[in-house]
Design an enzyme around this catalytic site. Sequence first.
Site, PDB file in Angstrom:
ATOM      1  N   HIS A 101      10.103  -9.423  31.347  1.00  0.00           N
ATOM      2  CA  HIS A 101      11.430  -8.810  31.200  1.00  0.00           C
ATOM      3  C   HIS A 101      11.696  -8.389  29.749  1.00  0.00           C
ATOM      4  O   HIS A 101      12.825  -8.498  29.259  1.00  0.00           O
ATOM      5  CB  HIS A 101      12.535  -9.768  31.670  1.00  0.00           C
ATOM      6  CG  HIS A 101      12.465 -10.097  33.135  1.00  0.00           C
ATOM      7  ND1 HIS A 101      13.170  -9.411  34.094  1.00  0.00           N
ATOM      8  CD2 HIS A 101      11.760 -11.037  33.803  1.00  0.00           C
ATOM      9  CE1 HIS A 101      12.908  -9.924  35.285  1.00  0.00           C
ATOM     10  NE2 HIS A 101      12.052 -10.905  35.135  1.00  0.00           N
ATOM     11  N   ASN A 144      17.251 -10.935  40.140  1.00  0.00           N
ATOM     12  CA  ASN A 144      16.519  -9.669  40.196  1.00  0.00           C
ATOM     13  C   ASN A 144      17.218  -8.718  41.159  1.00  0.00           C
ATOM     14  O   ASN A 144      18.158  -9.107  41.843  1.00  0.00           O
ATOM     15  CB  ASN A 144      15.086  -9.908  40.702  1.00  0.00           C
ATOM     16  CG  ASN A 144      14.156 -10.454  39.617  1.00  0.00           C
ATOM     17  OD1 ASN A 144      14.469 -10.391  38.430  1.00  0.00           O
ATOM     18  ND2 ASN A 144      13.029 -10.985  40.034  1.00  0.00           N
ATOM     19  N   TYR A 200      13.031 -21.625  30.803  1.00  0.00           N
ATOM     20  CA  TYR A 200      13.806 -20.695  29.976  1.00  0.00           C
ATOM     21  C   TYR A 200      14.227 -21.300  28.644  1.00  0.00           C
ATOM     22  O   TYR A 200      14.183 -20.640  27.611  1.00  0.00           O
ATOM     23  CB  TYR A 200      15.013 -20.163  30.763  1.00  0.00           C
ATOM     24  CG  TYR A 200      14.601 -19.215  31.874  1.00  0.00           C
ATOM     25  CD1 TYR A 200      13.871 -19.684  32.964  1.00  0.00           C
ATOM     26  CD2 TYR A 200      14.915 -17.867  31.847  1.00  0.00           C
ATOM     27  CE1 TYR A 200      13.474 -18.840  33.988  1.00  0.00           C
ATOM     28  CE2 TYR A 200      14.529 -17.013  32.863  1.00  0.00           C
ATOM     29  CZ  TYR A 200      13.804 -17.503  33.928  1.00  0.00           C
ATOM     30  OH  TYR A 200      13.404 -16.661  34.930  1.00  0.00           O
TER      31      TYR A 200
HETATM   32 FE1  HDE Z   1      12.024 -15.448  34.913  1.00  0.00          FE
HETATM   33  N1  HDE Z   1      11.555 -15.749  32.977  1.00  0.00           N
HETATM   34  N2  HDE Z   1      10.680 -16.844  35.447  1.00  0.00           N
HETATM   35  N3  HDE Z   1      12.337 -15.049  36.880  1.00  0.00           N
HETATM   36  N4  HDE Z   1      13.319 -14.045  34.425  1.00  0.00           N
HETATM   37  C1  HDE Z   1      12.090 -15.106  31.934  1.00  0.00           C
HETATM   38  O1  HDE Z   1      12.859 -16.090  29.966  1.00  0.00           O
HETATM   39  C2  HDE Z   1      10.108 -17.716  34.623  1.00  0.00           C
HETATM   40  C3  HDE Z   1      11.768 -15.689  37.934  1.00  0.00           C
HETATM   41  C4  HDE Z   1      14.161 -13.370  35.266  1.00  0.00           C
HETATM   42  O2  HDE Z   1      17.350 -10.464  30.627  1.00  0.00           O
HETATM   43  C5  HDE Z   1      11.686 -15.695  30.611  1.00  0.00           C
HETATM   44  O3  HDE Z   1      14.208 -15.408  28.271  1.00  0.00           O
HETATM   45  C6  HDE Z   1       9.343 -18.661  35.381  1.00  0.00           C
HETATM   46  C7  HDE Z   1      12.460 -15.395  39.145  1.00  0.00           C
HETATM   47  C8  HDE Z   1      14.975 -12.448  34.518  1.00  0.00           C
HETATM   48  O4  HDE Z   1      16.682 -11.970  29.172  1.00  0.00           O
HETATM   49  C9  HDE Z   1      10.836 -16.899  31.005  1.00  0.00           C
HETATM   50  C10 HDE Z   1       9.454 -18.292  36.684  1.00  0.00           C
HETATM   51  C11 HDE Z   1      13.450 -14.550  38.779  1.00  0.00           C
HETATM   52  C12 HDE Z   1      14.585 -12.609  33.189  1.00  0.00           C
HETATM   53  C13 HDE Z   1      10.837 -16.795  32.512  1.00  0.00           C
HETATM   54  C14 HDE Z   1      10.308 -17.166  36.715  1.00  0.00           C
HETATM   55  C15 HDE Z   1      13.368 -14.342  37.366  1.00  0.00           C
HETATM   56  C16 HDE Z   1      13.560 -13.608  33.161  1.00  0.00           C
HETATM   57  C17 HDE Z   1      11.062 -14.725  29.652  1.00  0.00           C
HETATM   58  C18 HDE Z   1       8.778 -18.928  37.889  1.00  0.00           C
HETATM   59  C19 HDE Z   1      14.485 -13.902  39.684  1.00  0.00           C
HETATM   60  C20 HDE Z   1      15.099 -11.834  32.013  1.00  0.00           C
HETATM   61  C21 HDE Z   1      12.063 -14.519  28.541  1.00  0.00           C
HETATM   62  C22 HDE Z   1       9.351 -20.142  38.276  1.00  0.00           C
HETATM   63  C23 HDE Z   1      15.413 -14.869  40.236  1.00  0.00           C
HETATM   64  C24 HDE Z   1      16.333 -12.437  31.431  1.00  0.00           C
HETATM   65  C25 HDE Z   1      13.175 -15.352  28.875  1.00  0.00           C
HETATM   66  C26 HDE Z   1      16.823 -11.555  30.321  1.00  0.00           C
HETATM   67  C27 HDE Z   1      12.948 -14.079  32.007  1.00  0.00           C
HETATM   68  C28 HDE Z   1      10.203 -17.701  33.260  1.00  0.00           C
HETATM   69  C29 HDE Z   1      10.604 -16.510  37.916  1.00  0.00           C
HETATM   70  C30 HDE Z   1      14.268 -13.490  36.670  1.00  0.00           C
HETATM   71  C31 HDE Z   1       9.455 -16.976  30.404  1.00  0.00           C
HETATM   72  C32 HDE Z   1       8.529 -19.812  34.832  1.00  0.00           C
HETATM   73  C33 HDE Z   1      12.151 -15.946  40.542  1.00  0.00           C
HETATM   74  C34 HDE Z   1      16.030 -11.513  35.068  1.00  0.00           C
HETATM   75  O5  HDE Z   1      11.452 -18.080  30.624  1.00  0.00           O
END
Ligand code: HDE
Length: 694
Positions: free
Chosen positions: A84, A157, A371
Site C-alpha cells: 500500500h 480494502n 501494523y
Molecule cells: Fe495490511 N498492511 N496486512 N491488509 N494493509 C499494511 O501497514 C498486513 C491486510 C491494508 O493507507 C502495512 O502501515 C498483514 C488485509 C491497508 O497506510 C503492514 C496482513 C487488509 C493498508 C500490513 C495484512 C489490509 C495496509 C504496510 C495479513 C484488508 C494501508 C504499511 C494478516 C482488510 C494503510 C502499514 C495505509 C498496510 C500488514 C492483510 C489492508 C505491513 C501482516 C486483509 C488498507 O503492516
Amino acid sequence: MADRKQASKPAAPPSNDQAGQGGELHQPAGGTHPALTTNQGIPVSDNQNSLRAGPKGPTLLEDFVLREKITHFDHERIPERIVHARGTAVHGYFQLTKSLSKYTTAKILTEVGEKTPVFTRFSTVAGGAGSVDTPRDVRGFAVKFYTKEGNWDLVGNNIPVFFIQDAIKFPDLIHAVKMEPDRGFPQSATAHDTFWDYMSLTPEAMHMVMWAMSDRTLPRSLRMIEGFGIHTFRLLDAQGKSTFVKFHWRPKLGLQSHVWDEAVKVAGADPDFLRRDMFEAISAGDFPEWELGVQLFTEEQAEQFPFDHLDSTKIIPEETIPLQIIGKMVLDRWPDNFFAETEQVAYCPANIVPGIDFSNDPLLQGRLFSYLDTQLSRLGSPNFHQIPVNAPKCPFHNNQRDGHMQMGTPKGRVAYEPSSLQDDSPRETPAGFTSHATVDDGAKGRVRAESFADHYSQARLFYRSQTKPEQAHMASALVFELSKVETPHVRAAIVGHLRHIDADLAQRVADGLGMDTLPEAPSTTTEVVDMAPSPAIQLIGKMKDTLKGRSVGILVDDGSDAATVKALSKAIEDAGAMAKLVAPKLGVKLSDGKKLTAFGQLAGTPSFMFDAVAIVLTPEAGKKASKDSAAIDFASNAWAHLKAIASDAGAAPLLKAANVGKDAGIIDASDAKAFIAAAKTRQWAREPKLRMLA
Ligand code: HDE
C-alpha cells in the site's frame, strides 16, 4: 465549462524576496514573507549561493546553512510502506444517522448526528510510492476515526475478501505479487509468473482471484469504490453481550470502473489520474461521500452459515444478512502537506474503541501485531503517535516516556503506577476498553479449522452472480494475465482451479490461451456447492445511471459553434459533471470570437481522461482533424472505450477516419438532452462488436 483556472490553486512562493550577494534573483514583489531561517532560527541572508573561497574557489565546510539544508534534504525520505505504498488521503468527517445502542457502547456508533473527524487513505497494494494509479490492483480503504474515546482505525480494502486465511502466509503472498527479486519487474502488476505460481498453489485465494480479475480492480475514481472492513468484528453492549459485525462503505456516486484498455492508456497519459481526480473534486467543492453499512449477526446465526464467518476469504451475502446503513462519511479537506499527513499517517487495525472488539479471524489476529511493528520501522520512533495526523483528538495520558523524537515535555515526578506521590497522575478507569470474554478451548497447534476448507463455492458464487459483460471481462482478464506467465504448468494449474469454479469460465480461458485440452482440476476435500446468486456483488449491474462527479471532454478548434458548446456545457454541468474543453492549441477562439483557454491541449489530453466526449468542429477543422493522429485517437478511443460521443456535421470526417460506428451512444451534438442520457452509462452493447473478449 472548465478551463485551466479551475484545475489547481497555486500557492504563493514561500521564499523571501532578497537577491543574494553577487546573485540575480527575480521573485515577485509583495506579500508578507517571514524571514527565511535555518532550523535553529538563524536568519539566512542568501539562499542561492553557497559560501565559497572566492567566486571560483572551493566551497567551505564552514557553510552551516548549506550543510544543514543538504543534510536535511538527504534524509527527506522514510521507508515506503511495504504494501500500500502508493496512496492518496483526504480529511473529512463521519456522521452517525442510526444508533447501534442496542448492540454497543461505542459513542461513535451511538451518538446520532455527532460529527467525528476522519482521515481516509486510499491506496494500491503492489506498486511503490511512485508507481501509477491505475494498475489492476486491489485498493486499500483505510479510515482513521478520531473519536472522543480514542482513535478507531478501520483498515480495509475495496474488495470484501482476502487472498489468504492465515496471517503467516502474508509475507509470501506479498513477495509473490511484488516485482520479481532477480529482475526488479514488473512494478505493480499481477501479470507475472511468481504471482500466478503462488496463486496456483493457494486454493484458498481463488475467491479473491475472481474479484481481482473483475472490474473492481480498475476503478474509474477513488470516489466510486466500495470499502470493506473484511473481517468479522464484534460489538459489545454494556453487559458485555457480543454481536458480530461486518463493516461496508458504499459510495454515493455509485460504482464505476475503467475498461481494461482504458486503464492501461490512462496509466501512460496521467500516472496520477486517481489522485488528481480526487484533488480536483475536493478543490471544486464536490465532496465525495460514502454510506457506512453494517451486517449484524449473532453467534447462533453464524453457526448456520455454510461457511465460517471467521474466514476472511468468505463474504456473508447481503441476501442472507442485509446491510443496514448507519451513517455517512464526507471527505472535504485536502491535506496541507502530503508527507506530513498522507505519508506519515499510521493506520493500525488494533486501534479500536470500547464497545467494538476483534474476532478470532486468524488473518485479523496477525494484523493486530503487524501494523504497530511496521510503523516502528517506517516512522522510526515509538513516538509516531505524536505526529499530528496520528495523535488522538481526545486527551490522552499515560506513563510512557522518552524515546526518539519525543515531542512532549511531561511534568511531575511520577511516571509509574501504582503511585501515591502525585494527585493528577493518570489512572485506570472502569469505562476503559474491555475485551469480550470469549471462551476458547482446544489443543494448541498449527491448525486450520475444518470449516475453512471450502475454497471454491464462493468463487463460483462470485462468477455466477456477475452480468454477462462482467463475466466476459473476468475471462479476458484471466487470459491476459496468464498469457504473460511464461511457465506452462502455472497456466495449466490455474485453469485447473477454474474448472472447480465454473466449467464455462475454464473453457473460455483455456480457449483464450490456445490450450488444446483442459488441464486436470486439483483434488479437493470438499464438495463445491451452488449458492444463490448475489446481485449485490455485481459492479456493472449495480452502476448508477448518473453523470454526477464525472467529467466530459469537448473537442473544439477555432470557429467551433459557440452556441452548441455552451448548450452542451450547461447540460453537462446541470447533470453534476465537469465540462472540459480540449483543443489543438490551448488558446482557442470559438465562433463568437471570444478567446478561451482550453482545459487541455489535444495531444496531452486524450479522450480516456473523460467519461464521455463531444466533438464540435467547423468543416475545415473537421477535415484537418481527420488527418491528425491525436484527434483520430481521441475519437477512436472514445468509441472503443464504450463512451457516448456527441458530434456535429463538421466532426463527420474525423469520426469516419477514426472508424467510429453508429449506435445508441452516438448522438447529434444539437441534442444535449439525448447526449446526457447516453453519457450516464457506458455503451455495453457496443463491446462485443469491437473487441474479441474471451
Ligand atoms: Fe495490511 N498492511 N496486512 N491488509 N494493509 C499494511 O501497514 C498486513 C491486510 C491494508 O493507507 C502495512 O502501515 C498483514 C488485509 C491497508 O497506510 C503492514 C496482513 C487488509 C493498508 C500490513 C495484512 C489490509 C495496509 C504496510 C495479513 C484488508 C494501508 C504499511 C494478516 C482488510 C494503510 C502499514 C495505509 C498496510 C500488514 C492483510 C489492508 C505491513 C501482516 C486483509 C488498507 O503492516
